[in-house]
Design a protein around this motif. Structure first.
Motif, mmCIF file in Angstrom:
data_model
loop_
_atom_site.group_PDB
_atom_site.id
_atom_site.type_symbol
_atom_site.label_atom_id
_atom_site.label_comp_id
_atom_site.label_asym_id
_atom_site.label_seq_id
_atom_site.Cartn_x
_atom_site.Cartn_y
_atom_site.Cartn_z
ATOM 1 N N LEU A 33 -42.192 -11.803 16.359
ATOM 2 C CA LEU A 33 -43.039 -12.946 16.032
ATOM 3 C C LEU A 33 -43.956 -13.309 17.196
ATOM 4 O O LEU A 33 -45.094 -13.733 16.978
ATOM 5 C CB LEU A 33 -42.175 -14.144 15.624
ATOM 6 C CG LEU A 33 -41.487 -13.979 14.267
ATOM 7 C CD1 LEU A 33 -40.475 -15.086 14.049
ATOM 8 C CD2 LEU A 33 -42.504 -13.933 13.152
ATOM 9 N N LYS A 34 -43.505 -13.121 18.414
ATOM 10 C CA LYS A 34 -44.358 -13.358 19.577
ATOM 11 C C LYS A 34 -45.540 -12.384 19.575
ATOM 12 O O LYS A 34 -46.685 -12.782 19.774
ATOM 13 C CB LYS A 34 -43.531 -13.203 20.857
ATOM 14 C CG LYS A 34 -44.290 -13.484 22.109
ATOM 15 C CD LYS A 34 -44.579 -14.950 22.244
ATOM 16 C CE LYS A 34 -45.209 -15.210 23.611
ATOM 17 N NZ LYS A 34 -46.102 -16.349 23.556
ATOM 18 N N TYR A 36 -46.703 -10.801 16.905
ATOM 19 C CA TYR A 36 -47.489 -11.129 15.723
ATOM 20 C C TYR A 36 -48.457 -12.272 16.026
ATOM 21 O O TYR A 36 -49.648 -12.197 15.699
ATOM 22 C CB TYR A 36 -46.557 -11.515 14.566
ATOM 23 C CG TYR A 36 -47.275 -11.860 13.281
ATOM 24 C CD1 TYR A 36 -47.619 -10.873 12.375
ATOM 25 C CD2 TYR A 36 -47.614 -13.174 12.978
ATOM 26 C CE1 TYR A 36 -48.276 -11.180 11.192
ATOM 27 C CE2 TYR A 36 -48.279 -13.496 11.818
ATOM 28 C CZ TYR A 36 -48.605 -12.495 10.922
ATOM 29 O OH TYR A 36 -49.270 -12.811 9.763
ATOM 30 N N CYS A 37 -47.949 -13.325 16.647
ATOM 31 C CA CYS A 37 -48.801 -14.475 16.966
ATOM 32 C C CYS A 37 -49.851 -14.113 18.016
ATOM 33 O O CYS A 37 -50.995 -14.550 17.917
ATOM 34 C CB CYS A 37 -47.939 -15.641 17.452
ATOM 35 S SG CYS A 37 -47.022 -16.438 16.117
ATOM 36 N N ASP A 38 -49.488 -13.315 19.007
ATOM 37 C CA ASP A 38 -50.467 -12.891 20.003
ATOM 38 C C ASP A 38 -51.572 -12.049 19.362
ATOM 39 O O ASP A 38 -52.751 -12.205 19.691
ATOM 40 C CB ASP A 38 -49.791 -12.092 21.118
ATOM 41 C CG ASP A 38 -48.938 -12.964 22.013
ATOM 42 O OD1 ASP A 38 -49.096 -14.209 21.973
ATOM 43 O OD2 ASP A 38 -48.094 -12.406 22.748
ATOM 44 N N THR A 39 -51.200 -11.173 18.443
ATOM 45 C CA THR A 39 -52.176 -10.320 17.767
ATOM 46 C C THR A 39 -53.158 -11.141 16.934
ATOM 47 O O THR A 39 -54.345 -10.835 16.891
ATOM 48 C CB THR A 39 -51.459 -9.310 16.855
ATOM 49 O OG1 THR A 39 -50.571 -8.537 17.645
ATOM 50 C CG2 THR A 39 -52.439 -8.395 16.152
ATOM 51 N N PHE A 69 -40.451 -19.938 11.432
ATOM 52 C CA PHE A 69 -41.102 -20.118 12.719
ATOM 53 C C PHE A 69 -42.275 -21.066 12.569
ATOM 54 O O PHE A 69 -42.826 -21.225 11.482
ATOM 55 C CB PHE A 69 -41.551 -18.777 13.312
ATOM 56 C CG PHE A 69 -42.615 -18.054 12.542
ATOM 57 C CD1 PHE A 69 -43.939 -18.135 12.928
ATOM 58 C CD2 PHE A 69 -42.291 -17.285 11.438
ATOM 59 C CE1 PHE A 69 -44.929 -17.459 12.221
ATOM 60 C CE2 PHE A 69 -43.268 -16.609 10.729
ATOM 61 C CZ PHE A 69 -44.590 -16.692 11.120
ATOM 62 N N GLU A 70 -42.594 -21.736 13.662
ATOM 63 C CA GLU A 70 -43.718 -22.647 13.682
ATOM 64 C C GLU A 70 -44.748 -22.119 14.660
ATOM 65 O O GLU A 70 -44.399 -21.575 15.708
ATOM 66 C CB GLU A 70 -43.273 -24.048 14.079
ATOM 67 C CG GLU A 70 -42.367 -24.686 13.048
ATOM 68 C CD GLU A 70 -41.970 -26.095 13.417
ATOM 69 O OE1 GLU A 70 -41.964 -26.426 14.621
ATOM 70 O OE2 GLU A 70 -41.663 -26.857 12.500
ATOM 71 N N GLU A 82 -42.616 -17.772 7.675
ATOM 72 C CA GLU A 82 -41.302 -17.198 7.409
ATOM 73 C C GLU A 82 -41.356 -15.693 7.615
ATOM 74 O O GLU A 82 -42.331 -15.043 7.220
ATOM 75 C CB GLU A 82 -40.893 -17.521 5.970
ATOM 76 C CG GLU A 82 -39.492 -17.116 5.626
ATOM 77 C CD GLU A 82 -39.099 -17.590 4.244
ATOM 78 O OE1 GLU A 82 -38.604 -18.731 4.139
ATOM 79 O OE2 GLU A 82 -39.309 -16.828 3.287
ATOM 80 N N ALA A 83 -40.324 -15.153 8.237
ATOM 81 C CA ALA A 83 -40.204 -13.710 8.433
ATOM 82 C C ALA A 83 -38.846 -13.284 7.905
ATOM 83 O O ALA A 83 -37.852 -13.992 8.061
ATOM 84 C CB ALA A 83 -40.327 -13.352 9.910
ATOM 85 N N GLU A 84 -38.818 -12.123 7.270
ATOM 86 C CA GLU A 84 -37.587 -11.600 6.681
ATOM 87 C C GLU A 84 -37.305 -10.226 7.272
ATOM 88 O O GLU A 84 -38.188 -9.371 7.318
ATOM 89 C CB GLU A 84 -37.760 -11.514 5.168
ATOM 90 C CG GLU A 84 -36.509 -11.187 4.423
ATOM 91 C CD GLU A 84 -36.721 -11.281 2.921
ATOM 92 O OE1 GLU A 84 -35.865 -10.776 2.193
ATOM 93 O OE2 GLU A 84 -37.742 -11.844 2.476
ATOM 94 N N LEU A 85 -36.072 -10.022 7.738
ATOM 95 C CA LEU A 85 -35.665 -8.767 8.352
ATOM 96 C C LEU A 85 -34.392 -8.261 7.701
ATOM 97 O O LEU A 85 -33.529 -9.045 7.311
ATOM 98 C CB LEU A 85 -35.390 -8.948 9.845
ATOM 99 C CG LEU A 85 -36.570 -9.070 10.794
ATOM 100 C CD1 LEU A 85 -37.105 -10.479 10.788
ATOM 101 C CD2 LEU A 85 -36.132 -8.696 12.184
#
Length: 100
Positions: A33-34, A36-39, A69-70, A82-85
């Protein structure tokens, strides 16, 4: 060593292994997620595991986890995604429409 002691030790070992497996999945979700957000030029604010259950997807037993996540797009607003793994494999990532 009796059979009961062996079963207790194996159960404790298996429980400990599963605890560390879930921790590894949570750490992988945070790093994903870090990235993803940076991208997408977003600021990651928080990550929390919402749900974890055992599943048999992709031909092997593993943990199916959902993370909330926010994030912020401009530093003032706050959005939830929301992320699903399944295991360490990311199945989906959903983010709501947000300001750029």
């Amino acid at each position: 060593m009796t059979l009961l002691e062996l079963v207790v030790w194996l159960t404790l070992g298996f429980t400990g292994y599963q605890f560390w497996r879930i921790r590894a999945i949570s750490e992988h979700a945070y790093s994903y997620l870090k990235r993803y957000c940076d991208t997408h030029q977003l600021q990651l604010l928080s990550v929390a595991r919402a749900k974890t259950r055992f599943s048999f997807q992709f031909g092997k037993p593993d943990w199916h986890s959902t993370f909330n996540f926010e994030f912020s797009s401009n530093g003032e607003d706050r959005y939830s995604g929301e992320a699903e793994l399944v295991g360490l494999r990311v199945i989906r990532t959903e983010v709501p429409p947000h300001r750029v």
